[in-house]
Write a protein that holds these residues in place. Structure first.
Motif, PDB file in Angstrom:
ATOM      1  N   GLU A 123     -77.807 107.403 -26.504  1.00 19.85           N
ATOM      2  CA  GLU A 123     -77.134 106.847 -27.707  1.00 19.85           C
ATOM      3  C   GLU A 123     -77.560 105.525 -27.976  1.00 19.85           C
ATOM      4  O   GLU A 123     -77.948 105.000 -29.156  1.00 19.85           O
ATOM      5  CB  GLU A 123     -75.773 106.726 -27.288  1.00 19.85           C
ATOM      6  CG  GLU A 123     -74.745 106.094 -28.366  1.00 19.85           C
ATOM      7  CD  GLU A 123     -73.339 105.993 -28.462  1.00 19.85           C
ATOM      8  OE1 GLU A 123     -72.518 105.630 -29.167  1.00 19.85           O
ATOM      9  OE2 GLU A 123     -72.754 106.526 -27.112  1.00 19.85           O
ATOM     10  N   SER A 124     -78.110 104.713 -27.150  1.00 21.47           N
ATOM     11  CA  SER A 124     -78.829 103.435 -27.093  1.00 21.47           C
ATOM     12  C   SER A 124     -80.100 103.452 -28.005  1.00 21.47           C
ATOM     13  O   SER A 124     -80.214 102.219 -28.359  1.00 21.47           O
ATOM     14  CB  SER A 124     -78.787 102.487 -25.868  1.00 21.47           C
ATOM     15  OG  SER A 124     -79.614 103.344 -24.961  1.00 21.47           O
ATOM     16  N   HIS A 128     -80.953 102.269 -35.539  1.00 22.50           N
ATOM     17  CA  HIS A 128     -80.027 101.364 -36.060  1.00 22.50           C
ATOM     18  C   HIS A 128     -80.520 100.187 -36.938  1.00 22.50           C
ATOM     19  O   HIS A 128     -81.823  99.851 -36.842  1.00 22.50           O
ATOM     20  CB  HIS A 128     -79.162 100.430 -35.029  1.00 22.50           C
ATOM     21  CG  HIS A 128     -78.182 101.182 -34.145  1.00 22.50           C
ATOM     22  ND1 HIS A 128     -78.535 102.165 -33.265  1.00 22.50           N
ATOM     23  CD2 HIS A 128     -76.787 101.127 -34.039  1.00 22.50           C
ATOM     24  CE1 HIS A 128     -77.524 102.572 -32.613  1.00 22.50           C
ATOM     25  NE2 HIS A 128     -76.439 102.235 -33.196  1.00 22.50           N
ATOM     26  N   THR A 146     -74.220  97.055 -31.565  1.00 18.37           N
ATOM     27  CA  THR A 146     -73.840  98.267 -30.730  1.00 18.37           C
ATOM     28  C   THR A 146     -75.310  98.966 -30.144  1.00 18.37           C
ATOM     29  O   THR A 146     -75.105  99.827 -29.371  1.00 18.37           O
ATOM     30  CB  THR A 146     -73.172  99.214 -31.549  1.00 18.37           C
ATOM     31  OG1 THR A 146     -73.700  99.736 -32.753  1.00 18.37           O
ATOM     32  CG2 THR A 146     -71.786  98.762 -31.773  1.00 18.37           C
ATOM     33  N   PHE A 147     -76.392  98.510 -30.839  1.00 17.06           N
ATOM     34  CA  PHE A 147     -77.569  99.473 -30.151  1.00 17.06           C
ATOM     35  C   PHE A 147     -78.017  99.024 -28.996  1.00 17.06           C
ATOM     36  O   PHE A 147     -77.790  97.714 -28.556  1.00 17.06           O
ATOM     37  CB  PHE A 147     -78.656  99.535 -31.341  1.00 17.06           C
ATOM     38  CG  PHE A 147     -79.671  98.359 -31.024  1.00 17.06           C
ATOM     39  CD1 PHE A 147     -80.752  98.368 -30.734  1.00 17.06           C
ATOM     40  CD2 PHE A 147     -79.162  97.142 -31.913  1.00 17.06           C
ATOM     41  CE1 PHE A 147     -81.520  97.334 -30.658  1.00 17.06           C
ATOM     42  CE2 PHE A 147     -80.006  96.043 -31.652  1.00 17.06           C
ATOM     43  CZ  PHE A 147     -81.324  96.067 -31.219  1.00 17.06           C
ATOM     44  N   GLY A 148     -78.881  99.719 -28.461  1.00 19.67           N
ATOM     45  CA  GLY A 148     -79.775  99.169 -27.118  1.00 19.67           C
ATOM     46  C   GLY A 148     -78.883  98.811 -25.744  1.00 19.67           C
ATOM     47  O   GLY A 148     -77.603  99.252 -25.736  1.00 19.67           O
ATOM     48  N   ALA A 149     -79.305  97.898 -25.276  1.00 18.08           N
ATOM     49  CA  ALA A 149     -78.610  97.518 -23.915  1.00 18.08           C
ATOM     50  C   ALA A 149     -78.113  96.144 -23.816  1.00 18.08           C
ATOM     51  O   ALA A 149     -77.905  95.517 -22.816  1.00 18.08           O
ATOM     52  CB  ALA A 149     -79.798  97.674 -22.645  1.00 18.08           C
ATOM     53  N   ASP A 188     -83.230  94.149 -27.929  1.00  9.33           N
ATOM     54  CA  ASP A 188     -82.368  94.166 -26.851  1.00  9.33           C
ATOM     55  C   ASP A 188     -83.279  93.840 -25.684  1.00  9.33           C
ATOM     56  O   ASP A 188     -84.642  93.472 -25.767  1.00  9.33           O
ATOM     57  CB  ASP A 188     -81.571  95.441 -26.595  1.00  9.33           C
ATOM     58  CG  ASP A 188     -82.702  96.481 -26.014  1.00  9.33           C
ATOM     59  OD1 ASP A 188     -83.537  96.508 -26.017  1.00  9.33           O
ATOM     60  OD2 ASP A 188     -81.798  97.507 -25.790  1.00  9.33           O
ATOM     61  N   THR A 192     -86.005  97.680 -26.908  1.00 13.14           N
ATOM     62  CA  THR A 192     -85.432  98.414 -28.389  1.00 13.14           C
ATOM     63  C   THR A 192     -85.154  97.397 -29.240  1.00 13.14           C
ATOM     64  O   THR A 192     -84.738  96.176 -29.206  1.00 13.14           O
ATOM     65  CB  THR A 192     -84.296  99.259 -27.875  1.00 13.14           C
ATOM     66  OG1 THR A 192     -84.636  99.987 -26.802  1.00 13.14           O
ATOM     67  CG2 THR A 192     -83.849 100.103 -29.177  1.00 13.14           C
TER      68      THR A 192
END
Length: 291
Positions: A123-124, A128, A146-149, A188, A192
């Motif tokens: 999901e990450s 986005h 909300t994306f990535g880590a 991130d 990413t």
């Protein structure tokens, strides 16, 4: 008897004329060739522990080089900063995915080459993008990225219309400086990325049947259609590479007026006239000069 003696004499004469032949010397000049398979130059086909397309639910993926000719090199086809980071340790390859798909190429010292395509459903890694539209002088805080880590940083791509900075809790503070667009990249802690596009807009009020607007390239302009009887429509769509227009019904803050959105080109400059008509048959002209 004389005849026999003559033949024997000739045989002895021929034998005396021939040189002595050393058997060992003959072997030295004409050695027997021996075949050593280890000395043969053999090219081995490059073989991996995986083939073709592979699928994973994780953000990292590993595979082995099973056969090959040594001197291995691994690369990412496309944008290495965007798709994946790869490392190789002996015959073990580790791929740290930065997007949901990466194309990995493996070569050896004899120019044997093969490749794999890695697809991840993590999901990450899902694509986005973030966009903010604001006025000059306004400040906005972008939350809930909300994306990535996590552990985000910002990289400015281009534009001077807005300033964006990271603040605590992985939030971004954005300030509108002047009309135009600014472009950033959110990164991130793994690498990413996601684009952040900031549009600092300028608004005009249509209070009679014509208005002239001066704009810059790569800008969004809003014209609030306060004059007339409302329910405006385009008389004709301007055929021009200078700008794109969108007519929105009752789209201002209090939902009272129709609004015309004008997006100017990044590269093309010039003048365009837009003609509108309201529900009562009134015409209005909007002239846009892109400098």
């Amino acid at each position: 008897m004389k005849k026999v003696f003559l033949l024997l004499s000739i045989s002895c004469l021929l034998a005396a004329c021939l040189p002595d032949v050393d058997v060992d010397t003959k072997k030295e000049f004409y050695p027997e060739e021996e075949f050593d398979p280890a000395e043969e130059d053999v090219t081995v086909n490059l073989k991996l522990s995986v083939d073709g397309q592979v699928y994973t639910e994780d953000v990292d993926f590993e595979f082995e080089i099973i056969e090959g000719n040594g001197g291995y090199m691994v690369s990412v086809s496309g944008d290495e900063d965007k798709d994946a980071k790869v490392t190789i340790n002996g015959s073990k390859v580790t791929v740290n995915l930065l997007s949901s798909m990466a194309f990995i190429i493996i070569t050896d010292q004899k120019q044997q080459s093969t490749h794999i395509e890695i697809n991840s459903s993590a999901e990450s890694l899902a694509p986005h993008s973030y966009g903010v539209s604001m006025d000059v002088g306004r400040t906005y805080t972008l939350k809930n990225i909300t994306f990535g880590a996590g552990g985000y940083t910002l990289r400015k791509i281009k534009g001077t219309s807005a300033e964006a900075t990271m603040i605590e809790n992985d939030c971004i503070k954005i300030t509108g400086l002047k009309p135009g667009n600014s472009y950033y990249k959110i990164i991130d802690k793994r690498g990413t990325t996601a684009p952040l596009n900031i549009s600092v807009d300028r608004s005009y009020d249509l209070i009679n049947n014509n208005i002239e607007i001066t704009a810059i390239s790569d800008q969004t302009v809003f014209v609030i259609l306060k004059w007339g009887e409302g329910d405006w429509m385009l008389v004709e769509e301007p055929s021009s590479a200078i700008l794109k227009i969108f007519l929105m019904k009752k789209a201002d803050i209090d939902k009272k007026y129709d609004v015309l959105q004008i997006d100017t080109s990044r590269d093309v400059k010039g003048t365009v006239m837009i003609r509108l008509k309201d529900k009562a048959g009134n015409y209005a002209w909007i002239t846009v000069k892109v400098q």
